[in-house]
Design an enzyme around this catalytic site. Structure first.
Site, PDB file in Angstrom:
ATOM      1  N   TYR A  17       0.843  -1.200   0.000  1.00  0.00           N
ATOM      2  CA  TYR A  17       0.000   0.000   0.000  1.00  0.00           C
ATOM      3  C   TYR A  17       0.876   1.247   0.000  1.00  0.00           C
ATOM      4  CZ  TYR A  17      -3.511   3.404   1.560  1.00  0.00           C
ATOM      5  OH  TYR A  17      -4.329   4.495   1.659  1.00  0.00           O
ATOM      6  N   LYS A  44       0.910   4.171  -2.945  1.00  0.00           N
ATOM      7  CA  LYS A  44       0.553   5.565  -2.715  1.00  0.00           C
ATOM      8  C   LYS A  44       1.736   6.506  -2.972  1.00  0.00           C
ATOM      9  CE  LYS A  44      -3.780   4.981  -1.834  1.00  0.00           C
ATOM     10  NZ  LYS A  44      -4.804   5.475  -2.771  1.00  0.00           N
TER      11      LYS A  44
END
Length: 294
Positions: free
Chosen positions: A172, A176
């Site tokens: 993740y 991002k």
């Protein structure tokens, strides 16, 4: 410096009659953004895989919210939203690349083995949804803005994890970081074109259906949280504010901080004066990489 975006900010009046495409609109930040846009008088097409929640939301919001069932990982699903929206309205003014998932279904660095005892590859679905899906949305947005000659606005949903280390969710975190990297790479080219703005919203921990279990512990430790509505205001602010391009608004405890100007202004500190001078020199002579240099 942190600043406020009040719910009645006069800028929001410019949302009326804007044609908007939003990915990931069924719950959480996407739902809050969709509701606020419709309240402000925008016409929104939204894509999501959650049929039940999206159909209910569409019925609740009336004709200015149109649901398209599909996945950001399916090019045809995303292209269909753009095609149908432009067929209906003749244009698209704002694109919000919001769809994303958390790293809960899989820990990519925990070993799993197949029936023969061989190490299995991670699925990397988080990476696919959060960055490949965002790249699909960006590709479509830029293509339609350019072909229609529209001064369009693109906002991508990043995260505090676009800037900070977030132990326990490395894929993740990588995805991002990829979102802010995408906009940083595009911003000079888009600025030269003078047609399209692209920005990032980077929210700290936000209360959504997916974070409910963690929220209790988070708040017990005295850490701040955002509501989806607070993040939605930042997204719409970025979409409408013509002074914002290639920037990123960090949202924490319902307050807002623009990060990219400070990051760029401090390059001589973290990169060094000579290295910064070389970067500035490359930009001044407009040297680019990839196919553009051929």
């Amino acid at each position: 410096m942190p600043f406020d975006i009040p719910a009645d900010d006069p800028l929001f009046k410019e949302a009326r009659d804007k044609v908007v495409i939003l990915t990931g609109g069924a719950t959480g930040i996407g739902e809050a953004t969709l509701r606020l846009l419709v309240e402000l008088g925008a016409k929104v097409s939204f894509l999501d895989t959650n049929g039940a929640a999206s159909e209910k939301l569409e019925a609740d919001l009336g004709g200015n919210a149109v649901f398209f069932h599909g996945s950001v990982l399916n090019w045809e699903d995303q292209r269909n939203v753009f095609e149908k929206t432009v067929e209906k309205h003749g244009r698209v003014d704002v694109v919000l690349s919001n769809a994303g998932i958390d790293e809960v279904a899989e820990d990519a660095f925990v070993d799993t083995f197949d029936d023969e005892g061989k190490l299995k590859a991670p699925t990397l679905v988080v990476l696919d949804v959060n960055i490949r899906g965002a790249i699909y949305t960006t590709k479509l947005a830029l293509s339609y803005f350019r072909r229609l000659g529209i001064k369009g606005s693109l906002v991508l949903t990043g995260s505090a994890a676009s800037y900070l280390d977030t132990p326990g969710i490395p894929v993740y975190n990588a995805s991002k970081h990829g979102v802010i990297g995408l906009v940083r790479s595009l911003r000079d080219t888009l600025q030269e074109e003078g047609l399209i703005r692209a920005n990032v919203v980077a929210p700290w921990f936000t209360l959504t259906p997916f974070t409910a279990k963690v929220a209790r512990v988070w708040q017990e430790k005295g850490l701040p949280v955002n509501t989806p509505a607070q993040v939605a205001r930042a997204i719409i602010y970025l979409a409408l504010n013509r002074d914002y391009h290639g920037k990123s608004i960090y949202v924490s405890n319902g307050r807002y901080t623009e990060l990219e100007e400070a990051v760029q202004a401090s390059r001589n500190i973290w990169l060094g004066e000579q290295n910064t001078a070389w970067v500035d020199q490359r930009k001044a002579v407009k040297i680019k990489l990839g196919k553009q240099d051929e």
